[in-house]
Scaffold this motif. Sequence first.
Motif, PDB file in Angstrom:
ATOM      1  N   ILE A   1      11.747  -6.614   3.157  1.00  0.00           N
ATOM      2  CA  ILE A   1      10.123  -6.130   3.072  1.00  0.00           C
ATOM      3  C   ILE A   1       9.271  -6.710   4.468  1.00  0.00           C
TER       4      ILE A   1
ATOM      5  N   MET B   1       1.973  -8.463  -3.535  1.00  0.00           N
ATOM      6  CA  MET B   1       2.561  -7.255  -2.635  1.00  0.00           C
ATOM      7  C   MET B   1       2.600  -5.950  -3.143  1.00  0.00           C
TER       8      MET B   1
ATOM      9  N   GLU C   1      -3.131   2.901  -2.735  1.00  0.00           N
ATOM     10  CA  GLU C   1      -3.715   3.495  -1.808  1.00  0.00           C
ATOM     11  C   GLU C   1      -5.229   3.320  -1.695  1.00  0.00           C
TER      12      GLU C   1
ATOM     13  N   ARG D   1      13.873  -4.721  -1.614  1.00  0.00           N
ATOM     14  CA  ARG D   1      13.682  -3.547  -2.172  1.00  0.00           C
ATOM     15  C   ARG D   1      14.873  -2.541  -2.265  1.00  0.00           C
TER      16      ARG D   1
END
Length: 210
Positions: free
Chosen positions: A30, A99, A105, A188
């Motif tokens: 990531i 994170m 958004e 991930r």
Amino acid sequence: MSTIKSFDPELLETRDVHKLLSSSIAPRPIAFASTIDAKGNVNLSPFSFFNVFSTNPPILIFSPARRVRDNTTKHTLQNAEETKEVVINIVDFLMVDQMSQSSNEYAKGVNEFIETGLTEVPSLKVKPPRVLESPVSFECVVDNIISLGEHGGAGQLVIAKVVHIHVKSDLLDINDQIDPVKLDLVARLGGDWYTRVTKDSMFKLAKPKG
Ligand SMILES: Cc1cc2nc3c(=O)[nH]c(=O)nc-3n(C[C@H](O)[C@H](O)[C@H](O)COP(=O)(O)O)c2cc1C
């Protein structure tokens, strides 16, 4: 014997292609990318379409894609285009909640350091700050941005050249090598799945002789 089911990506919905790709191309590291816009507003967002692609010069590439939903672009991409600098921070297990929260958004101009409570530290050679909590941070200048398409889901490759590296000293051995157990990395997988690199999940494989 197991059978194989085959798919032609041209005949699938973009979301379904994404699921097949992101579940199989895993675990992915990531890039926790800190950028600023032309007015100096700071942004911090995670990207797992990310890796290292060259050592000399040291090049990292990550991909803030056009949104599948409405084909808009991410603030990180806009900032990288505007100011051509990025700090790529590495994510350890202690930071996963912040994170994840930073991937909300938020409106343009919102500083995810403030939203998540992570700590900004001024960088040495670039304007975006680094994340104090990150075990390793790479100050980078953006060499090039390659658009892989104009439709929703199209990756936008940010090619970033590392100009400075910060590593928490307690992770380093006497030869300045990073101890992978102490690093406590996360990565991930597909969907909502992540993995944590622990002593139990690692193994050593010596290089083949000759
Ligand atoms: C672990 C993780 C990895 C992500 N990887 C990507 C990625 O590789 N590409 C992408 O476009 N979005 C990715 N996202 C989603 C972005 O972080 C999200 O769209 C974010 O809101 C973008 O912020 P920005 O518009 O401020 O740049 C990821 C989210 C998470 C939590």
